[in-house]
Design an enzyme around this catalytic site. Structure first.
Site, PDB file in Angstrom:
ATOM      1  N   CYS A   2       0.835  -1.196   0.000  1.00 27.30           N
ATOM      2  CA  CYS A   2       0.000   0.000   0.000  1.00 27.30           C
ATOM      3  C   CYS A   2       0.868   1.244   0.000  1.00 27.30           C
ATOM      4  O   CYS A   2       1.805   1.357   0.780  1.00 27.30           O
ATOM      5  CB  CYS A   2      -0.953   0.074   1.184  1.00 27.30           C
ATOM      6  N   ARG A  27       4.244  -0.525  -4.625  1.00 28.74           N
ATOM      7  CA  ARG A  27       3.918  -0.976  -3.260  1.00 28.74           C
ATOM      8  C   ARG A  27       2.607  -1.760  -3.201  1.00 28.74           C
ATOM      9  O   ARG A  27       2.298  -2.361  -2.182  1.00 28.74           O
ATOM     10  CB  ARG A  27       3.822   0.230  -2.325  1.00 28.74           C
ATOM     11  N   TRP A  75      -2.757  -2.895  -1.732  1.00 25.94           N
ATOM     12  CA  TRP A  75      -2.464  -4.340  -1.802  1.00 25.94           C
ATOM     13  C   TRP A  75      -3.411  -4.956  -0.782  1.00 25.94           C
ATOM     14  O   TRP A  75      -3.252  -4.758   0.419  1.00 25.94           O
ATOM     15  CB  TRP A  75      -1.004  -4.597  -1.433  1.00 25.94           C
ATOM     16  N   ASN A 101      -2.601   2.078   5.522  1.00 25.20           N
ATOM     17  CA  ASN A 101      -1.709   0.964   5.237  1.00 25.20           C
ATOM     18  C   ASN A 101      -1.515   0.209   6.548  1.00 25.20           C
ATOM     19  O   ASN A 101      -1.136   0.813   7.550  1.00 25.20           O
ATOM     20  CB  ASN A 101      -0.368   1.510   4.718  1.00 25.20           C
ATOM     21  N   GLY A 102      -1.786  -1.091   6.560  1.00 29.00           N
ATOM     22  CA  GLY A 102      -1.631  -1.851   7.805  1.00 29.00           C
ATOM     23  C   GLY A 102      -2.845  -2.736   8.031  1.00 29.00           C
ATOM     24  O   GLY A 102      -3.622  -2.990   7.109  1.00 29.00           O
ATOM     25  N   GLU A 485      17.706 -18.468  -4.576  1.00 27.66           N
ATOM     26  CA  GLU A 485      17.386 -17.141  -5.084  1.00 27.66           C
ATOM     27  C   GLU A 485      17.007 -17.196  -6.572  1.00 27.66           C
ATOM     28  O   GLU A 485      16.059 -16.537  -7.002  1.00 27.66           O
ATOM     29  CB  GLU A 485      18.577 -16.200  -4.843  1.00 27.66           C
ATOM     30  N   LYS A 489      13.421 -15.972  -8.031  1.00 23.24           N
ATOM     31  CA  LYS A 489      13.277 -14.948  -9.079  1.00 23.24           C
ATOM     32  C   LYS A 489      12.405 -15.461 -10.214  1.00 23.24           C
ATOM     33  O   LYS A 489      11.524 -14.757 -10.698  1.00 23.24           O
ATOM     34  CB  LYS A 489      14.638 -14.544  -9.656  1.00 23.24           C
ATOM     35  N   GLU A 492       8.718 -15.694  -9.148  1.00 28.19           N
ATOM     36  CA  GLU A 492       8.072 -14.400  -8.930  1.00 28.19           C
ATOM     37  C   GLU A 492       7.644 -13.721 -10.223  1.00 28.19           C
ATOM     38  O   GLU A 492       6.555 -13.175 -10.291  1.00 28.19           O
ATOM     39  CB  GLU A 492       9.064 -13.443  -8.246  1.00 28.19           C
ATOM     40  N   HIS A 508      18.016 -37.637  -2.704  1.00 29.96           N
ATOM     41  CA  HIS A 508      17.124 -38.058  -1.608  1.00 29.96           C
ATOM     42  C   HIS A 508      15.652 -37.784  -1.943  1.00 29.96           C
ATOM     43  O   HIS A 508      14.820 -37.745  -1.048  1.00 29.96           O
ATOM     44  CB  HIS A 508      17.525 -37.348  -0.316  1.00 29.96           C
ATOM     45  N   LYS A 607       5.957  -4.801  -3.151  1.00 30.13           N
ATOM     46  CA  LYS A 607       7.381  -4.636  -2.915  1.00 30.13           C
ATOM     47  C   LYS A 607       7.758  -4.835  -1.458  1.00 30.13           C
ATOM     48  O   LYS A 607       8.709  -5.517  -1.134  1.00 30.13           O
ATOM     49  CB  LYS A 607       7.808  -3.250  -3.403  1.00 30.13           C
TER      50      LYS A 607
HETATM   51  O1  M6R Z   1      12.486  -5.436   2.039  1.00 29.97           O
HETATM   52  P1  M6R Z   1      12.930  -6.805   2.489  1.00 29.97           P
HETATM   53  O2  M6R Z   1      14.306  -7.129   2.007  1.00 29.97           O
HETATM   54  O3  M6R Z   1      12.779  -7.027   3.944  1.00 29.97           O
HETATM   55  O4  M6R Z   1      11.933  -7.796   1.755  1.00 29.97           O
HETATM   56  C1  M6R Z   1      11.968  -9.163   2.001  1.00 29.97           C
HETATM   57  C2  M6R Z   1      11.133  -9.913   0.986  1.00 29.97           C
HETATM   58  O5  M6R Z   1       9.798  -9.522   1.053  1.00 29.97           O
HETATM   59  C3  M6R Z   1      11.641  -9.695  -0.442  1.00 29.97           C
HETATM   60  O6  M6R Z   1      12.983 -10.035  -0.575  1.00 29.97           O
HETATM   61  C4  M6R Z   1      10.822 -10.499  -1.447  1.00 29.97           C
HETATM   62  O7  M6R Z   1      11.029 -11.866  -1.264  1.00 29.97           O
HETATM   63  C5  M6R Z   1      11.152 -10.059  -2.867  1.00 29.97           C
HETATM   64  N1  M6R Z   1       9.958  -9.946  -3.647  1.00 29.97           N
HETATM   65  C6  M6R Z   1      12.101 -10.978  -3.549  1.00 29.97           C
HETATM   66  O8  M6R Z   1      12.325 -10.635  -4.877  1.00 29.97           O
END
Ligand code: M6R
Length: 612
Positions: A2, A27, A75, A101-102, A485, A489, A492, A508, A607
């Site tokens: 948000c 956001r 969001w 937001n919250g 990672e 990626k 996502e 395993h 984000k």
């Molecule tokens: O702002 P932060 O690094 O604390 O965020 C953590 C995760 O929410 C963030 O890394 C998320 O997994 C990303 N979308 C990864 O690309």
């Protein structure tokens, strides 16, 4: 999660709010809306479901006039992402508008109470309760600020809220508890609020970060900050350290590609002024502990979420290998809800790009409550985690707008390497080892620039494998977190299912998945486990898996075994993750392009995850 923006001043608020929303859309992008008070004192609210472009289309037919207003991009947490649930929410006489937001945790109790008082609810949101509470509190309070304060006394949960009302126009009233908010101090009789600096950067670089419990009344002439328990307080004015251009695409098609390409520069920034060649050491001004205090650290717990958690795992390997200190890595969301044993001498290190991730923040608070000393590795200056930790290291990577974290990840690895050097040199790391790491760090930005030339190759691979249903990523040692990672990626941004696995664990279980339809990304740079991963690659090849091997330097052992070999430069094992990550970021990006996904705004994501 948000975005909030507000403007009060001499100009028309609508276009400024819309511009702010464009910069905040990363956001949250389920719906968006704004509320403006007209010169005649009428409150107009416009909101739409879907991306910001939907709201823009409606506003093209007429922007509500007025010089004071608030806007929100959502969001969804409570209630579907439809027009009704979009913010702002209004009071029954449509004379108060509120954005939030919250999460209001006692929303059900408040709903019942307000229903008894005759209020009806138009939406499924928790937020609507607050606007009715303010409406009710206006019966006994003359100003919007007093009404909001009285209302908030009944509210439990996390919020960053902004309110305007035609009953008390020409002001925005704001409160923060748990969700980030800042004031942008305008120059010519105008002031702004934002959930982050990108909302206000076009108008000012002077900002005041609000603390939890802070409220502010913002007018064109100025602002007052008062704390809910402490009364009027002074908060210092800080300068945003990056420019407007940093928050724009600058000719790139997507923020994600821009941020991938910025990595040589973001790595230079995290190292600037921090490397000591002569002594093989790091200069870290943000670490305010004396050498005696550092010597008392006997164990480190690193806590983080998502990509930052993957960086934490790499930090664990580095700190244990080079600084000789025991390290554990914890998902922040797990750490906060168990009973961690934090004996004396434990340092809790929180890693976060945004500095606002709710779970990481809560884990940090848990650690503080148990008496641990706390450190942050954070990108966003002035963010909650940066302010709540005892000391830390800023990444200085500039704003990261793409929802998929890229440049922050590689900067986190380098910040961890700097911390490893710093701690290591005060423990077991020799000057020669220190110098070797410093020399490798110095070369890294140019090596990243060289690695970025893999763009066209990864684009071709993405087209060849972009229709796959699944991907497996394998790595060992320092490359295991890179495998995690790479898989994250790809998931996502392209929505292809992908798993990261320690290569030796494959036999395993996951080996059952391997056939000619399974692309396997094998991370096989020259490090101490190279020969082991080569054996794992053979196991995949024997079962007809399609192998994309990421190697450093030559890898003759893989000829005839890997279907594709992607070469990155050689460096020390601890820094190889920075280089091997780059082709995985590019592969994910181009796979998303191939599959025509919305790279910067993937479905269901936001984000910065500021709710549990
Ligand atoms: O702002 P932060 O690094 O604390 O965020 C953590 C995760 O929410 C963030 O890394 C998320 O997994 C990303 N979308 C990864 O690309």
């Amino acid at each position: 999660m948000c975005g909030i923006v507000g403007y009060v001043g001499g100009k028309q608020a609508g276009p400024i709010l819309l511009e702010g929303l464009r910069r905040l859309e990363y956001r949250g992008y389920d719906s968006a809306g704004l509320a403006v008070i007209s010169p005649e004192g009428r409150l107009s609210t416009v909101k739409e479901a879907g991306k910001l472009s939907q709201l823009e289309a409606v506003l093209q037919e007429g922007m509500p006039p007025g010089t004071c207003g608030i806007a929100h991009t959502r969001w969804a947490t409570h209630g579907a992402p439809n027009r009704l649930n979009a913010h702002p929410h209004w009071s029954r006489d449509r004379d108060i508008a509120l954005i939030h937001n919250g999460i209001i945790e006692n929303a059900d109790v408040l709903r019942a109470k307000l229903s008894d008082l005759g209020y009806t609810f138009e939406t499924e949101t928790d937020t609507e309760t607050v606007v009715h509470l303010i409406d009710e509190a206006f019966r006994e309070n003359d100003t919007l600020d007093d009404a909001m304060l009285a209302a908030l006394e009944q509210v439990e949960g996390a919020y960053g809220i902004a309110v305007v009302s035609s009953r008390d126009p020409d002001k925005i009233v704001v409160a923060r508890r748990g969700s980030p908010l800042l004031i942008g101090i305008g120059k010519n009789g105008e002031n702004l609020i934002g959930s982050d600096a990108s909302a206000v950067i076009q108008h000012t670089k002077d900002v005041v970060y609000l603390d939890d419990g802070d409220c502010t009344v913002l007018t064109a002439e100025g602002y007052r900050v008062f704390h809910m328990e402490q009364g009027e307080v002074q908060r210092s004015v800080q300068k945003i350290e990056w420019d407007l251009e940093a928050a724009e695409k600058g000719g790139y098609e997507h923020f994600m590609l821009k941020e991938i390409s910025e990595q040589p520069e973001s790595l230079r920034n995290v190292m600037r002024g921090r490397l000591l060649e002569e002594t093989g050491d790091a200069r870290l001004g943000g670490i305010t502990l004396s050498d005696e205090e550092l010597a008392k650290i006997r164990r480190i717990i690193i806590t983080a979420c998502g990509t930052s958690w993957h960086a934490a795992l790499i930090g664990e390997y580095m700190l244990e290998e080079l600084a000789g200190i025991p390290v554990e890595v914890e998902y922040a969301s797990e750490f906060r809800y168990r009973s961690p044993v934090l004996e004396e001498g434990t340092l809790v290190l929180a890693i976060s790009q945004s500095g606002e991730t709710a779970d990481t923040l809560a884990a940090l608070e848990e650690a503080r409550a148990r008496g641990a000393s706390t450190m942050g590795i954070v990108n966003v200056v002035g963010s909650s985690i940066a302010r709540k930790t005892d000391f830390g290291i800023y990444l200085h990577a500039g704003p990261e707008i793409g929802v998929a974290s890229t440049k922050a990840f590689t900067s986190q690895i380098v910040a961890l390497a700097l911390f490893t050097l710093y701690l290591g040199r005060r423990r077991s790391l020799s000057i020669l080892q220190g110098r070797e790491l410093v020399a490798a760090l110095q070369k890294l930005p140019d090596q990243v620039a060289e690695t970025l030339e893999l763009g066209p190759v990864t684009r071709e691979l993405a087209a060849e494998y972009g229709d796959a249903q699944n991907f497996l990523y394998l790595g060992r040692g320092y490359q295991f977190p890179v495998a995690l990672e790479g898989a994250l990626k790809l998931k996502e941004v392209s929505y292809i299912h992908a798993e990261g696995y320690p290569a030796a664990e494959m036999k395993h279980g996951p080996i059952a998945l391997i056939d000619e339809n399974m692309p396997v990304v094998a991370l096989a740079p020259r490090d101490s486990v190279y020969s082991k991963i080569v054996s794992n690659i053979e196991e995949v090849a024997a079962r007809s898996g399609r192998i994309l091997a990421v190697v450093s330097g030559d890898a003759p052992e893989l000829i005839g075994k890997a279907d594709h070999v992607i070469q990155v430069p050689q460096t020390v094992p601890a820094l190889l993750p920075v280089l091997t990550t780059i082709p995985l970021q590019l592969l994910a990006y181009y796979a998303a392009i191939y599959r025509e996904r919305d790279v910067d705004q993937p479905r269901n994501l936001a984000k910065s995850v500021t709710v549990e």
